[in-house]
Motif scaffolding. Structure first.
Motif, PDB file in Angstrom:
ATOM      1  N   GLU A  23       3.534  -8.895  -3.807  1.00 16.73           N
ATOM      2  CA  GLU A  23       2.262  -9.615  -3.750  1.00 16.73           C
ATOM      3  C   GLU A  23       2.372 -11.070  -4.193  1.00 16.73           C
ATOM      4  O   GLU A  23       1.811 -11.965  -3.554  1.00 16.73           O
ATOM      5  CB  GLU A  23       1.235  -8.898  -4.632  1.00 16.73           C
TER       6      GLU A  23
ATOM      7  N   SER B 165       4.268  -3.471  -6.384  1.00 17.76           N
ATOM      8  CA  SER B 165       3.209  -4.239  -5.725  1.00 17.76           C
ATOM      9  C   SER B 165       3.263  -5.720  -6.083  1.00 17.76           C
ATOM     10  O   SER B 165       3.156  -6.580  -5.202  1.00 17.76           O
ATOM     11  CB  SER B 165       1.836  -3.670  -6.110  1.00 17.76           C
TER      12      SER B 165
ATOM     13  N   LEU C 207       1.169   3.801  -3.204  1.00 19.04           N
ATOM     14  CA  LEU C 207       0.744   5.183  -3.030  1.00 19.04           C
ATOM     15  C   LEU C 207       1.872   6.155  -3.384  1.00 19.04           C
ATOM     16  O   LEU C 207       1.665   7.129  -4.099  1.00 19.04           O
ATOM     17  CB  LEU C 207       0.275   5.417  -1.594  1.00 19.04           C
TER      18      LEU C 207
ATOM     19  N   CYS D 299       0.824  -1.217   0.000  1.00 18.49           N
ATOM     20  CA  CYS D 299       0.000   0.000   0.000  1.00 18.49           C
ATOM     21  C   CYS D 299       0.853   1.259   0.000  1.00 18.49           C
ATOM     22  O   CYS D 299       0.617   2.169  -0.795  1.00 18.49           O
ATOM     23  CB  CYS D 299      -0.932  -0.001   1.210  1.00 18.49           C
TER      24      CYS D 299
ATOM     25  N   SER E 229      -5.182  -9.992   0.811  1.00 18.22           N
ATOM     26  CA  SER E 229      -4.002  -9.368   0.238  1.00 18.22           C
ATOM     27  C   SER E 229      -4.224  -9.048  -1.234  1.00 18.22           C
ATOM     28  O   SER E 229      -3.843  -7.978  -1.707  1.00 18.22           O
ATOM     29  CB  SER E 229      -2.793 -10.285   0.417  1.00 18.22           C
TER      30      SER E 229
END
Length: 193
Positions: free
Chosen positions: A169, A165, A152, A148, A191
């Motif tokens: 991930e 990500s 961002l 996150c 997730s």
């Protein structure tokens, strides 16, 4: 900075220089890429501090695990990178904002994001199987938080945000699913969402 970029694009469109029907010129694209990169670089000091803080929390919570050597090397690497970056930034006195940027500059930013993402995926990959249940949840939570925060902070350069990500991930979801435990499968689903 996000509002500045949106305002710049709106001004170009209002002036008739660019519209949804007319693509930006090469120069305008270079200016837009520079604004995107500058937006990310503005967050550099804050993100460096957040990375250091998060790594110290991980060190404190996992120091009694069998992974002290990994943690020491992992943290030393992060500290070295942040110190070198700070020295470079400080030696420039006042970092000049880019006025234009190439596609290659955006690719370099994406490669940096992949590298940082791999750095943050490493604790989960290395330690997950050898730690307590509570520590496993901490690792999964840290991965979610880094995804996150990174997405961002890199939002103005979407390929970098996406790459960062996904690098965290993919192993997170694979490791959580591999447990076969319904709670970890649920965490994997959360997730992904």
């Amino acid at each position: 900075m996000f509002q500045f970029i949106a305002a710049k694009i709106a001004a170009l469109r209002d002036a008739g220089i660019a519209s949804p029907a007319t693509p930006l010129t090469i120069e305008q694209r270079g200016e837009l890429r520079a604004m995107q990169i500058n937006a990310v670089l503005t967050l550099g000091p804050m993100m460096a501090c957040a990375n250091l803080f998060n790594s110290l929390v991980i060190d404190c919570l996992f120091w009694n695990s069998p992974h002290r050597l990994f943690l020491a090397l992992w943290t030393a690497t992060l500290v070295a990178v942040v110190v070198l970056w700070a020295i470079k930034r400080h030696s420039a006195r006042r970092p000049a904002e880019r006025r234009t940027a190439s596609v290659r500059a955006t690719r370099r930013m994406t490669m940096s994001a992949i590298t940082i993402g791999a750095f943050w995926a490493a604790p989960l990959i290395v330690m997950f199987s050898d730690v307590s249940e509570a520590q496993r949840v901490v690792l999964a939570t840290c991965a979610a938080g880094m995804i996150c925060g990174g997405a961002l902070s890199l939002a103005t350069i979407w390929p970098a945000a996406l790459a960062f990500s996904l690098v965290i991930e993919a192993p997170t979801v694979a490791i959580l699913l591999r447990t076969g435990d319904p709670m970890y499968i649920g965490l994997a689903a959360l997730s992904v969402s």
